[in-house]
Design a protein around this motif. Sequence first.
Motif, short mmCIF file in Angstrom:
data_model
loop_
_atom_site.label_atom_id
_atom_site.label_comp_id
_atom_site.label_asym_id
_atom_site.label_seq_id
_atom_site.Cartn_x
_atom_site.Cartn_y
_atom_site.Cartn_z
N THR A 79 55.06 46.33 33.17
CA THR A 79 54.51 45.42 32.32
C THR A 79 53.30 44.86 32.82
O THR A 79 52.79 45.28 33.95
N VAL B 236 50.19 41.94 32.54
CA VAL B 236 49.49 40.51 32.33
C VAL B 236 48.09 40.54 32.61
O VAL B 236 47.73 40.97 33.85
N GLU B 237 46.99 40.22 31.88
CA GLU B 237 45.63 40.06 31.99
C GLU B 237 45.23 38.56 32.16
O GLU B 237 45.76 37.77 31.13
N ALA C 183 56.93 38.53 31.44
CA ALA C 183 56.58 39.82 32.07
C ALA C 183 57.50 40.39 33.30
O ALA C 183 58.27 41.51 33.03
N PHE D 249 50.42 41.17 27.86
CA PHE D 249 49.99 39.67 27.55
C PHE D 249 48.58 39.23 28.18
O PHE D 249 48.52 39.25 29.45
N THR D 250 47.96 38.80 27.40
CA THR D 250 46.37 38.33 27.81
C THR D 250 46.32 36.71 28.00
O THR D 250 46.56 36.01 27.00
N VAL D 251 46.46 36.25 29.06
CA VAL D 251 46.29 34.70 29.35
C VAL D 251 45.02 34.07 28.95
O VAL D 251 43.98 34.95 29.07
N SER E 292 43.76 46.05 26.88
CA SER E 292 45.07 45.95 26.81
C SER E 292 45.51 47.33 25.81
O SER E 292 46.89 47.64 26.03
N ILE F 188 48.96 42.92 37.28
CA ILE F 188 48.33 41.96 36.86
C ILE F 188 47.06 42.13 36.93
O ILE F 188 46.12 42.27 38.02
N ALA G 179 53.63 33.36 31.35
CA ALA G 179 53.24 34.87 30.93
C ALA G 179 54.01 35.66 31.88
O ALA G 179 54.58 36.66 31.67
N LEU G 180 53.97 35.32 33.31
CA LEU G 180 54.27 36.17 34.34
C LEU G 180 55.84 36.03 34.62
O LEU G 180 56.34 37.18 34.57
#
Length: 562
Positions: free
Chosen positions: A165, A167-168, A153, A138-140, A127, A103, A149-150
């Motif tokens: 994986t 997540v941004e 992932a 995945f970019t939040v 990314s 994350i 999203a989490l």
Amino acid sequence: MMTDTSGTRIGGDVALESLWALGARSVVGLPGQHALGLFDALRRSPLRYLSARVENNAGFMADGLSRVTGNVAPLLLSTGPGALTSLAALQEAKASSIPVLAISAQIPVAGLGGGRHGYLHELPDQSASFRGIVKSVFTVRTMAQIPSALAEAWRTALEAPAGPTLVEIPQDVLLAEADGVVPPVEQIAAVPQPLIPRPEVVEAAARLLAGASNPVIFAGGGVARAGGQNELRELAELLQAPVVTTFGGKNAFPWEHELSAQSWIEDIAVTEFLEAADVLLVVGSGLGEVSSNYHTFAPKGRFIQIEADLGKVNSNHAGLGVHGDAKLALAGITEHLRASNAVIVGVNQRRASTRARIDELLATVTARLDAQPLENERTFVEQLRASVPADTNTFWDMTILAYWAWSAWNPLDGEFATAQGAGGLGYGLPAAMGAAFGLEESGDSSGVLAVSGDGGSLYGIAELATLAQHQLNVTWLIIDDGGYGILREYMEGAFGHATATELSRPDFVALANAFGITAEAASLVDAPAAVARALATPGPSVVVVPTVLGLFAPTHLDRLSS
């Protein structure tokens, strides 16, 4: 300027609530300016936190944490330099199929995608740096997206083949007030879909194995990662087929089982043993450079490969490809053999001969070792194995002692983990620390062993501070040979001289003592007992062995020159 959010539920809380709802109980990482919303939320979270000093080490810690918990390991990162520093560790997680959920913070939403420029740590496309390494990115952009999203992932990280994986989450999303926007996260469904092999392919594999007169199984790390050890053992016993394991697959099959041909896969005799099978079943391995004895391996009979990574199925050798989870595929083959009442050719005769063939193979390997002046190295490995409790999890850096362990170490009841997947330095100590932290999660105070050379140890030397701060039950064995020992051997063998392999290094004992960690120097003879004492004593410890170890001859070279 940061907004004071003391006592306020923010986007960072939504992220950590989501991790808890998904089943995480521990996280690894280190803070950064854009990630402060995550770390403020830690004050209000029940999640346990392991504080690394370097992001790459944090990634290795997450690797070790995942291995012992059997779950996804969350890795909290900042932006730009912090995120990028984790890439080598995530490459190892990808190569070894370890589910790590990174994350990463991001610059504010206004700067994403080439918007407003000039933010600290800003990258044009952060990314993109991860896409060739992790399974998904995945970019939040809004707080409402964080739980889903989490969850996605998390699910992706677990699905076969498992892996990392990303997540941004932008800084302003992490800092924004959550109450009235996103209710407290309590339940999230993130169930990985099983990778079920096609039944007609499983049936074809069963028919080939039933008709084989000399079947052999070559098992890789994918078996253990899928939890397919019992299924592998059942099929091997049904077929009375010998099992050779890759270095990453040492936990796939019991070392002392009567069908175990162990893992001396750099020896020509083992390569020829595999090649001679009229049906060779490769399961949980892509047969990469090392596992194929540096691409000299050439099977002569029918070839079956069970592999979860579609891109690796039959990519190196033609044959019957079974795309699926190793556990499910092995169980399916065994079930088909039993349900069809298949007459397995020659199985009764093999019961008497298989062990004799395995004994002959291992005797050939031993004779080759006996012909080399390696008595000190072999004795040391044997005595170290005897001194380490059977259930000890061991984590090995890229060092000569690890090269010995790849072939010679019997993992018994402990995890055997090595950086051999991607081959980067610095894995041993931080991965062992993550494992020790994960064991504490379940109330297990067992000691964990990390093994490094002096060169690789300097990659993680900052984590002595973390080791001391968290008082983790890790014993760190450092083989101090004054340089990059493996590269020294390679260069001397290839060119007659080694260049840029000799290193200045600290007094490791004094350095560990400076952090309040017990440490001692030991001779090659005394080191096994010193390691045993350290593992039996709660808390961190360091054992330094000043010695130069030799590496057994890589017998694949005989093939390459013929």
